[in-house]
Design a protein around this motif. Structure first.
Motif, PDB file in Angstrom:
ATOM      1  N   UNK A 231       0.792  -1.233   0.000  1.00 14.45           N
ATOM      2  CA  UNK A 231       0.000   0.000   0.000  1.00 14.45           C
ATOM      3  C   UNK A 231       0.823   1.281   0.000  1.00 14.45           C
ATOM      4  N   UNK A 232       2.138   1.174  -0.153  1.00 16.82           N
ATOM      5  CA  UNK A 232       2.960   2.387  -0.196  1.00 16.82           C
ATOM      6  C   UNK A 232       2.790   3.093  -1.548  1.00 16.82           C
ATOM      7  N   UNK A 233       3.062   4.392  -1.533  1.00 15.93           N
ATOM      8  CA  UNK A 233       3.086   5.165  -2.782  1.00 15.93           C
ATOM      9  C   UNK A 233       4.554   5.311  -3.171  1.00 15.93           C
ATOM     10  N   UNK A 234       4.880   4.913  -4.396  1.00 14.71           N
ATOM     11  CA  UNK A 234       6.292   4.861  -4.816  1.00 14.71           C
ATOM     12  C   UNK A 234       6.513   5.821  -5.984  1.00 14.71           C
ATOM     13  N   UNK A 235       7.401   6.784  -5.772  1.00 16.49           N
ATOM     14  CA  UNK A 235       7.680   7.804  -6.785  1.00 16.49           C
ATOM     15  C   UNK A 235       9.123   7.619  -7.257  1.00 16.49           C
ATOM     16  N   UNK A 236       9.260   7.235  -8.499  1.00 14.72           N
ATOM     17  CA  UNK A 236      10.574   6.854  -9.038  1.00 14.72           C
ATOM     18  C   UNK A 236      11.165   8.019  -9.830  1.00 14.72           C
ATOM     19  N   UNK A 237      12.239   8.590  -9.309  1.00 14.29           N
ATOM     20  CA  UNK A 237      12.884   9.742  -9.950  1.00 14.29           C
ATOM     21  C   UNK A 237      14.006   9.293 -10.892  1.00 14.29           C
TER      22      UNK A 237
END
Ligand code: NAD
Length: 306
Positions: free
Chosen positions: A234-240
């Motif tokens: 359920x984590x929100x993952x933001x890939x830079x």
């Protein structure tokens, strides 16, 4: 759980419409606006970024001056270029692409930039204002990360303030241009924040940190660094991450992020893809800052370095 894929291109299109209106308003007010980029050497990521900047500036009808200096340029040569751009009235914002070749003193070069034109907040004045929560410019990559997250929370019906107040944001990577300003922007939202770098990986503690994150921002420059076992359900993952990956079968290079997308998608609540996630928003944000700089040029005092 299968994650929602956050569509950065769609968000970039919406932002682009706003910036286009701002560019038109500048023209009506007779204000000049222009972006200069300075690349030293021939880095893959920098080249790809300049290509994208050419595309977005042309779409938004903002003049773009792309300066490329040889990899063996001296500190003085780079300084002279910056001085020329500081004095050029057709340039409102300057981006110095990283990485610079190792023989150059990066901090010394950033210090040469006019703070009014320093749209990535790398000059100590602007970096300091950002760290104090009073930013003159929000550097485009971390600003885009939070723009994407804010917009996604709105679309998901979450109350932004409530979400941030109860969330732990873990930022992987601690560079001056991405990781550290991302931490400042997370502080500004009154979230709990952890910053980790390569030493967390080397000491075997990467997963211990990342598995507690409600939001994981990954900016390490390591393809496949984050897999499903590194995140909590359920984590929100933001890939830079933007990394070149050579496909041995075709001999072609494609761009991948720092997150193993196909693996993490089955455990996250939401995830940004690469390409098509943070990158497109970053491109538009850079032009947005260029527009802001054109307006700032009228108000920032003449006592600051030109
Ligand atoms: P950088 O090399 O300056 O910094 C990398 C950071 O990651 C450092 O703090 C390092 O300690 C940390 N790190 C490296 N390996 C690690 C590991 N195994 N575990 C944990 N931490 C680790 O890089 P940067 O300029 O911050 O860029 C990071 C990534 O973001 C790169 O892939 C870059 O191409 C990408 N990037 C993307 C955008 C965009 O618009 N999406 C913009 C700028 C940079």
């Amino acid at each position: 759980m299968t994650a929602t894929i956050i569509d950065g291109r769609k968000m970039a299109d919406a932002l682009q419409e706003q910036v286009a209106a701002e560019v038109r308003a500048l023209a009506v007010d007779g204000i000049r606006c222009g972006l200069a980029t300075v690349a030293v050497g021939n880095d893959y990521g920098s080249r790809a970024y300049v290509t994208r900047i050419k595309r977005i500036t042309s779409r938004l009808a903002v003049p773009h001056q792309a300066v490329t200096l040889p990899a063996d340029s001296t500190q003085e040569a780079v300084r002279d270029t910056i001085a020329r751009l500081n004095a050029d009235a057709s340039v409102s914002g300057v981006l110095i692409l990283r990485p610079l070749p190792p023989h150059l003193d990066e901090a010394g070069i950033f210090q040469e930039l006019s703070p009014a034109k320093d749209i990535e907040a790398v000059h100590p004045d602007n970096a300091g204002l950002l760290a104090l929560g009073r930013p003159r410019y929000l550097p485009s990559t971390p600003a885009s990360v939070f723009h994407v997250l804010d917009e996604w929370l709105d679309a998901a019906g979450e109350d932004r303030a409530d979400f941030y107040h109860r969330s732990l944001i873990v930022v992987i990577g601690r560079s001056n241009n991405v990781g550290k300003p991302a931490v400042s922007l997370a502080y500004d939202r009154q979230a709990a924040v952890e910053s980790i770098d390569v030493w967390a990986s080397r000491s075997g503690r990467l997963g211990w940190h990342t598995r507690r994150a409600d939001v994981l921002i990954v900016a390490a420059g390591v393809p496949g660094l984050i897999r499903s076992e590194h995140i909590r359900e359920g984590a929100i993952v933001l890939d830079v991450g933007i990394n070149p990956l050579l496909d041995p079968a075709t001999g072609r290079t494609r761009t991948v992020g720092d997150v193993d997308f196909d693996d993490v998608i089955n455990r996250a609540r939401a995830i940004t893809p690469v390409p098509g996630g943070i990158g497109p928003v970053t491109d538009v944000w850079l032009v947005r800052n260029t527009v802001t700089a054109a307006r700032n040029a009228l108000t920032i005092t003449a006592t600051e370095p030109k």
